[in-house]
Design an enzyme around this catalytic site. Structure first.
Site, short mmCIF file in Angstrom:
data_model
loop_
_atom_site.label_atom_id
_atom_site.label_comp_id
_atom_site.label_asym_id
_atom_site.label_seq_id
_atom_site.Cartn_x
_atom_site.Cartn_y
_atom_site.Cartn_z
N ASP A 56 -5.20 -8.21 21.60
CA ASP A 56 -5.00 -7.12 20.64
C ASP A 56 -5.71 -5.87 21.18
O ASP A 56 -6.19 -5.87 22.32
CB ASP A 56 -5.48 -7.52 19.24
CG ASP A 56 -7.00 -7.60 19.14
OD1 ASP A 56 -7.70 -7.49 20.18
OD2 ASP A 56 -7.51 -7.74 18.01
N TYR A 68 2.09 -11.30 20.37
CA TYR A 68 0.65 -11.31 20.05
C TYR A 68 0.37 -12.24 18.86
O TYR A 68 -0.53 -13.08 18.91
CB TYR A 68 0.14 -9.88 19.74
CG TYR A 68 -1.16 -9.98 18.99
CD1 TYR A 68 -2.34 -10.32 19.66
CD2 TYR A 68 -1.21 -9.86 17.60
CE1 TYR A 68 -3.53 -10.51 18.99
CE2 TYR A 68 -2.39 -10.05 16.91
CZ TYR A 68 -3.54 -10.37 17.61
OH TYR A 68 -4.71 -10.58 16.93
N GLU A 108 -2.85 -12.46 9.95
CA GLU A 108 -2.40 -11.83 11.19
C GLU A 108 -1.25 -10.85 10.94
O GLU A 108 -1.18 -9.80 11.56
CB GLU A 108 -1.99 -12.88 12.23
CG GLU A 108 -3.17 -13.62 12.84
CD GLU A 108 -4.12 -12.70 13.63
OE1 GLU A 108 -3.68 -11.63 14.08
OE2 GLU A 108 -5.30 -13.05 13.76
#
Ligand code: SF4
Length: 362
Positions: A150, A132, A50
């Site tokens: 996203d 996020y 990520e």
């Protein structure tokens, strides 16, 4: 904004359809556990992927992820690695603040016992983990219900709900709509299904509505406006900055060396290995003043590089070192410049200098 209910579905039906589609069509990604495999995701691999995927494509990340997990298979291995090794391995992936935060985060996790926090709140407290990323890790690694938005999800949800407000003003509306369709169970698979739908079906230019599993719930498809959503507020042009990089060389033939310095600890490309340069920054141009007195040549090459907030055009100058004081740094073999871990801007500058000044002649 309302949920379409064209086939008696609603929020629960969208999640069910999407998860069924994901079970059959999930992308195979190096950091992903296939749906239904029964394996548990490794939070370290989820976190690493990520962080790497922030502002970066899956295709660009894949070889870096493979190399990082080969060299540092656990968070403890990464935490124990020298900064310069991690920064050099990151070279070329861009947005280098991520690499420094990666090191800081790994060390913080190890200092706290080597286990990643399993809540959004706990994850958000770690260096380099924003809203996020915390939501994505909480959902994917720990199965927590989290609202993961996203760029792919923004596009899918804007279309699903026919949200006409331009981005970024529409972000709160998109988040509320995503929250409304996020299920309690399989939240991680749901988040990844939305990402895959955006990457493969609900694409930027040509949404493939005919094969979309949630087409019957999609307001933009019904209204014929899918391809023009999400609307975007035009971006202001990025400021243009200029600077100069200096190729300072000594030695002959196989013994040729070039001076490399460490960038300052704060600012653009902080702490990275680089050619000396003239003080350019996001706020202003460089002064063009070489760091040493020498017989300088202005090379017929320049490098233009887009940073997030500005575009830099960097002129190149070259000189042979004639014995005077040079900035603090290291003399690096020219033949091994590819191993120096230079960030993309300086790797391109080095290639430009060598193309214009192949033999180091003055
Ligand atoms: Fe995207 Fe078309 Fe599916 Fe709507 S129907 S979510 S626009 S691919």
């Amino acid at each position: 904004m309302t949920l379409s209910d064209k086939d008696g579905g609603g929020a629960g039906a969208i999640a069910r359809l999407l998860l069924r589609w994901y079970d059959d069509h999930a992308r195979s990604l190096p950091w992903r556990i296939a749906p239904g495999s029964g394996e548990s995701p490794d939070p370290y691999r989820v976190w690493l992927s990520e962080i790497m995927l922030q502002q970066t494509t899956v295709a660009a990340v894949a070889p870096y992820f493979a190399e990082f997990t080969r060299r540092w298979p656990t968070v403890a291995d990464l935490a124990a690695a020298p900064d310069e090794d991690v920064l050099a391995a990151w070279a070329g992936l861009g947005y280098y603040a991520r690499a420094r935060n990666l090191i800081a985060c790994a060390r913080e996790v190890v200092a706290a016992g080597g286990v990643f926090p399993d809540t959004e709140e706990g994850l958000r407290a770690l260096p380099g983990v924003g809203a996020y990323t915390a939501a994505a890790i909480a959902a994917i690694a720990f199965g927590r219900r989290a609202v993961v938005v996203d760029a792919n999800v923004e596009r899918v949800v804007s279309r699903l709900f026919a949200i006409r407000t331009p981005l970024p003003a529409s972000k709160p509306e998109i988040r509320t709509a995503t929250d409304a369709i996020t299920p309690e169970d399989r939240a991680g698979d749901f988040a990844q299904a939305m990402m895959d739908l955006g990457a493969r079906v609900c694409t930027v230019r040509e949404p493939a509505c005919l094969i979309c599993p949630i087409a019957n719930h999609c307001d933009a498809r019904e209204q014929g406006i899918a391809a023009i959503l999400p609307a975007k507020t035009p971006k202001k042009p990025r400021p243009e900055r200029t600077g100069t990089a200096f190729w300072i060389e000594r030695g002959e033939g196989d013994a040729r060396e070039v001076l490399l310095v460490s960038r300052p600890a704060k600012g653009m490309l902080a702490g990275m290995r680089a050619l000396p340069s003239d003080g350019w920054s996001a706020r202003g141009d460089g002064d063009g003043v070489p760091p040493v007195n020498a017989h300088w040549q202005v090379l017929e090459a320049s490098v233009t590089h887009g940073f997030t907030h500005f575009t830099l055009t960097m002129q190149l100058m070259a000189a042979r070192h004639d014995g005077g004081d040079v900035p603090e740094g290291e003399w690096w073999p020219v033949a091994r410049i590819g191993d120096a871990g230079l960030p993309t801007l300086f790797a391109r500058a080095a290639a430009g200098a060598l193309a214009c000044w192949p033999d180091g002649d003055d």
